[in-house]
Motif scaffolding. Structure first.
Motif, PDB file in Angstrom:
ATOM      1  N   ILE A  11     -38.771  11.405  26.294  1.00 22.67           N
ATOM      2  CA  ILE A  11     -38.583  10.273  26.838  1.00 22.67           C
ATOM      3  C   ILE A  11     -37.444   9.577  25.998  1.00 22.67           C
ATOM      4  N   TYR A  12     -37.514   9.547  24.646  1.00 20.10           N
ATOM      5  CA  TYR A  12     -36.607   9.412  23.552  1.00 20.10           C
ATOM      6  C   TYR A  12     -35.211   9.706  23.927  1.00 20.10           C
ATOM      7  N   GLN A  13     -34.956  11.347  24.126  1.00 13.11           N
ATOM      8  CA  GLN A  13     -33.856  12.094  24.251  1.00 13.11           C
ATOM      9  C   GLN A  13     -33.440  11.809  25.626  1.00 13.11           C
ATOM     10  N   THR A  14     -34.159  11.437  26.846  1.00 15.88           N
ATOM     11  CA  THR A  14     -33.751  11.177  28.273  1.00 15.88           C
ATOM     12  C   THR A  14     -33.013   9.890  28.147  1.00 15.88           C
ATOM     13  N   ALA A  15     -33.700   9.259  27.436  1.00 19.21           N
ATOM     14  CA  ALA A  15     -33.237   7.652  27.513  1.00 19.21           C
ATOM     15  C   ALA A  15     -31.687   7.758  26.661  1.00 19.21           C
ATOM     16  N   GLU A  16     -31.872   8.307  25.732  1.00 19.37           N
ATOM     17  CA  GLU A  16     -30.525   8.641  24.827  1.00 19.37           C
ATOM     18  C   GLU A  16     -29.431   8.962  25.645  1.00 19.37           C
ATOM     19  N   MET A  17     -29.696  10.240  26.354  1.00 15.24           N
ATOM     20  CA  MET A  17     -28.816  10.886  27.078  1.00 15.24           C
ATOM     21  C   MET A  17     -28.235   9.846  28.187  1.00 15.24           C
ATOM     22  N   GLY A  18     -29.288   9.285  28.737  1.00 16.01           N
ATOM     23  CA  GLY A  18     -28.748   8.150  29.781  1.00 16.01           C
ATOM     24  C   GLY A  18     -28.028   7.230  29.275  1.00 16.01           C
ATOM     25  N   GLU A  20     -25.862   7.620  26.879  1.00 16.32           N
ATOM     26  CA  GLU A  20     -24.787   8.167  26.541  1.00 16.32           C
ATOM     27  C   GLU A  20     -23.844   8.486  27.734  1.00 16.32           C
ATOM     28  N   GLY A  21     -24.421   8.965  28.759  1.00 18.39           N
ATOM     29  CA  GLY A  21     -23.798   9.197  29.973  1.00 18.39           C
ATOM     30  C   GLY A  21     -23.000   8.115  30.524  1.00 18.39           C
ATOM     31  N   ILE A  22     -24.061   6.862  30.473  1.00 17.06           N
ATOM     32  CA  ILE A  22     -23.423   5.549  31.134  1.00 17.06           C
ATOM     33  C   ILE A  22     -22.241   5.117  30.347  1.00 17.06           C
ATOM     34  N   GLN A  23     -22.306   5.180  28.957  1.00 18.03           N
ATOM     35  CA  GLN A  23     -21.213   4.928  28.009  1.00 18.03           C
ATOM     36  C   GLN A  23     -19.934   5.651  28.407  1.00 18.03           C
ATOM     37  N   LYS A  64     -36.528  12.642  17.478  1.00 13.47           N
ATOM     38  CA  LYS A  64     -35.512  13.497  17.508  1.00 13.47           C
ATOM     39  C   LYS A  64     -34.591  13.144  18.674  1.00 13.47           C
ATOM     40  N   GLY A  65     -33.283  12.686  18.233  1.00 11.80           N
ATOM     41  CA  GLY A  65     -32.270  12.677  19.110  1.00 11.80           C
ATOM     42  C   GLY A  65     -31.739  13.817  19.698  1.00 11.80           C
ATOM     43  N   ILE A  66     -30.821  13.493  20.789  1.00 13.60           N
ATOM     44  CA  ILE A  66     -30.130  14.627  21.262  1.00 13.60           C
ATOM     45  C   ILE A  66     -29.198  15.455  20.165  1.00 13.60           C
ATOM     46  N   GLY A  67     -29.101  16.770  20.533  1.00 17.30           N
ATOM     47  CA  GLY A  67     -28.089  17.433  19.458  1.00 17.30           C
ATOM     48  C   GLY A  67     -26.781  17.109  19.850  1.00 17.30           C
ATOM     49  N   PRO A  68     -25.898  17.241  18.703  1.00 18.15           N
ATOM     50  CA  PRO A  68     -24.333  16.894  18.877  1.00 18.15           C
ATOM     51  C   PRO A  68     -23.770  17.999  20.020  1.00 18.15           C
ATOM     52  N   ALA A  70     -24.937  18.910  22.911  1.00 24.04           N
ATOM     53  CA  ALA A  70     -25.502  18.218  24.308  1.00 24.04           C
ATOM     54  C   ALA A  70     -24.429  16.893  24.212  1.00 24.04           C
ATOM     55  N   ARG A  71     -24.512  16.177  23.217  1.00 25.73           N
ATOM     56  CA  ARG A  71     -23.838  14.770  23.245  1.00 25.73           C
ATOM     57  C   ARG A  71     -22.334  15.231  23.536  1.00 25.73           C
ATOM     58  N   VAL A  72     -21.782  16.024  23.049  1.00 22.16           N
ATOM     59  CA  VAL A  72     -20.420  16.204  23.087  1.00 22.16           C
ATOM     60  C   VAL A  72     -20.187  17.058  24.540  1.00 22.16           C
ATOM     61  N   SER A  73     -20.897  17.711  25.159  1.00 26.76           N
ATOM     62  CA  SER A  73     -20.706  18.534  26.101  1.00 26.76           C
ATOM     63  C   SER A  73     -20.760  17.441  27.340  1.00 26.76           C
ATOM     64  N   SER A  74     -21.721  16.671  27.396  1.00 28.28           N
ATOM     65  CA  SER A  74     -21.949  15.544  28.353  1.00 28.28           C
ATOM     66  C   SER A  74     -20.828  14.634  28.326  1.00 28.28           C
ATOM     67  N   GLU A  75     -20.316  14.126  27.120  1.00 29.22           N
ATOM     68  CA  GLU A  75     -19.173  13.284  27.166  1.00 29.22           C
ATOM     69  C   GLU A  75     -17.827  13.992  27.722  1.00 29.22           C
ATOM     70  N   VAL A  76     -17.715  15.180  27.263  1.00 25.66           N
ATOM     71  CA  VAL A  76     -16.437  15.889  27.920  1.00 25.66           C
ATOM     72  C   VAL A  76     -16.441  16.128  29.492  1.00 25.66           C
ATOM     73  N   MET A  77     -17.790  16.571  29.759  1.00 25.03           N
ATOM     74  CA  MET A  77     -17.748  16.752  31.244  1.00 25.03           C
ATOM     75  C   MET A  77     -17.778  15.463  32.209  1.00 25.03           C
ATOM     76  N   SER A  78     -18.400  14.342  31.617  1.00 26.83           N
ATOM     77  CA  SER A  78     -18.322  12.965  32.178  1.00 26.83           C
ATOM     78  C   SER A  78     -16.964  12.387  32.317  1.00 26.83           C
ATOM     79  N   THR A  79     -16.050  12.833  31.176  1.00 25.35           N
ATOM     80  CA  THR A  79     -14.775  12.230  30.989  1.00 25.35           C
ATOM     81  C   THR A  79     -13.895  12.894  31.989  1.00 25.35           C
ATOM     82  N   MET A  80     -13.860  14.241  31.853  1.00 27.59           N
ATOM     83  CA  MET A  80     -12.926  14.981  32.948  1.00 27.59           C
ATOM     84  C   MET A  80     -13.242  14.530  34.471  1.00 27.59           C
ATOM     85  N   LYS A  81     -14.670  14.391  34.677  1.00 23.45           N
ATOM     86  CA  LYS A  81     -14.946  14.014  36.042  1.00 23.45           C
ATOM     87  C   LYS A  81     -14.524  12.586  36.536  1.00 23.45           C
TER      88      LYS A  81
END
Length: 142
Positions: A11-18, A20-23, A64-68, A70-81
């Motif tokens: 739950i903690y990581q899913t909310a964190e990923m959410g 991050e994705g929105i940001q 335990k937060g999301i790993g770096p 996963a964070r970078v991968s999500s950011e790069v993919m979201s930014t490109m799209k």
């Protein structure tokens, strides 16, 4: 069988990923109603993350937060799209895809957990409700 602490970390990581994705797409959202909806979703994810973190800490386990990676991968993919198509429809579609993944992974994790604590169950249900509500909210921007 997963422990309740593993579910809380999910739950903690899913909310964190959410969050991050929105940001990562928020800076490309130009429509005021979309920006407002995304900010509201980000606030809900923050509340979920804080609640899961507090329950974990009360159980003597640090979240335990999301790993770096996963964070970078999500950011790069979201930014490109988002850079190639800044439309409200595209951003809404990206958020829907992320929330759909959240629902799928959460259902699987909940199913595999030996849930006994009603507080943990309520928080897991709240995460699912939040993800589903986010999907419905974003549909009007498609």
């Amino acid at each position: 069988m997963l422990s309740e602490n593993q579910l809380l970390n999910h739950i903690y990581q899913t909310a964190e990923m959410g969050r991050e994705g929105i940001q990562s797409v928020l800076k490309y959202a130009g429509e005021p109603k979309l920006v407002s909806a995304l900010n509201s979703q980000m606030d809900e994810y923050e509340q979920l993350q804080n609640a899961a973190g507090a329950l974990l800490q009360a159980r003597g386990e640090p979240p335990k937060g999301i790993g770096p990676m996963a964070r970078v991968s999500s950011e790069v993919m979201s930014t490109m799209k988002a850079m190639t198509d800044r439309s409200a429809s595209n951003i809404a579609e990206m958020v829907i895809q992320g929330s759909t993944m959240g629902v799928t992974k959460s259902l699987r994790t909940i199913r595999d957990c030996d849930l006994r604590d009603n507080g943990v169950r309520r928080l897991a249900d709240r995460l699912l409700e939040t993800e589903r509500a986010n999907i419905e909210q974003m549909k009007r921007f498609l």
